[in-house]
Design a protein around this motif. Sequence first.
Motif, mmCIF file in Angstrom:
data_model
loop_
_atom_site.group_PDB
_atom_site.id
_atom_site.type_symbol
_atom_site.label_atom_id
_atom_site.label_comp_id
_atom_site.label_asym_id
_atom_site.label_seq_id
_atom_site.Cartn_x
_atom_site.Cartn_y
_atom_site.Cartn_z
ATOM 1 N N UNK A 117 0.842 -1.208 -0.038
ATOM 2 C CA UNK A 117 0.120 -0.101 -0.013
ATOM 3 C C UNK A 117 0.798 1.244 -0.128
ATOM 4 N N UNK A 118 2.163 1.347 0.935
ATOM 5 C CA UNK A 118 2.773 2.271 0.622
ATOM 6 C C UNK A 118 3.488 2.545 -0.637
ATOM 7 N N UNK A 124 1.116 6.860 -6.885
ATOM 8 C CA UNK A 124 -0.026 7.704 -7.012
ATOM 9 C C UNK A 124 0.176 8.898 -6.778
ATOM 10 N N UNK A 125 1.188 9.301 -5.846
ATOM 11 C CA UNK A 125 1.365 10.925 -5.465
ATOM 12 C C UNK A 125 2.356 11.422 -6.610
ATOM 13 N N UNK A 129 1.704 14.408 -8.914
ATOM 14 C CA UNK A 129 2.413 15.606 -9.014
ATOM 15 C C UNK A 129 2.661 16.010 -10.585
ATOM 16 N N UNK A 130 2.923 14.891 -11.448
ATOM 17 C CA UNK A 130 3.164 15.062 -12.870
ATOM 18 C C UNK A 130 1.942 15.514 -13.558
#
Length: 295
Positions: A117-118, A124-125, A129-130
């Motif tokens: 999950x991490x 995903x983060x 951001x992209x």
Amino acid sequence: MSTPGSPDGQQPGVNHFAETVQRDIGSDRVSLDKGSTEQFANPGLPQDQDAYGYPASQLEPQYPGPQYPGPQYPGPQYPGAQYPAGQYPSGQYPMTGYPQPYGRSGQSAARGVILGLAIACVIALVIGCVVVWKKVSDSSDSTVETTTAQVGNPQPGPTTTTTVVDPEAKAARDLASSSASDTTYMRSNSDNRWAAQVSAKWPGLYAEGRTWDNASIYSEYLSMKQRYPNVRLLRSADWPVFTEKHWWVIVSAQQFSTPSSALSWCVSQSLDKDHCFAKFISSTSGPDGSTLYQR
């Protein structure tokens, strides 16, 4: 002829080395017999010295009894597991000793899920951001292009015209417009009839404590229209019954049949002879006999 296993000239069963094995040396003897307990002693030396003359106490240290007894360990606290013979097949035996902690496999699986999950959150983060950076970059490019286009080709803005209105000129136009419509009415409905004249002013006239102008004359006209019936504004130049041609005349055109009836109305309105009198309105007659004042 010699016997096998024995040297020549010797008789079997006889120990020919017995004389050399044990020999009397004075009062002391050295015994090579393994079962003998006699010790070697050097004749002529004290009993407490060795063969070289050193005291035996210097060569053999004397230790007292054990002050620190050896560590005592209890027997195994966890005896080996006893399993009946033949219970477990070959190669499949349970682990002995300390039992493994419960839930270790479950904890490992939980740690794996959390780690996954991490990693997914980090990915995903990064993707978010992209995407945001891409949108901001595109927006900035379009803004720069729009600004460049506006600077290169400036578009004309709306034209704002500011008109300074002269109150006096506007009042003069309002007086002329009102007079034109009222003159049309009077010629159609009250020509050659008596009326009560309630005001006559021109711009620059000093009367009633003030100097009148177009704006004040028009304001008085509007006020009288609210106070009296059928008030009309006339320009003296349009009617031959007036001797002066620059007056703005205000009348109450009630179609009075006689000048006396017009004067009676003036009295009923509490208007004195300077502010109300009878006036004959005609587009064909002259000024003679066209005015009657109060007594």
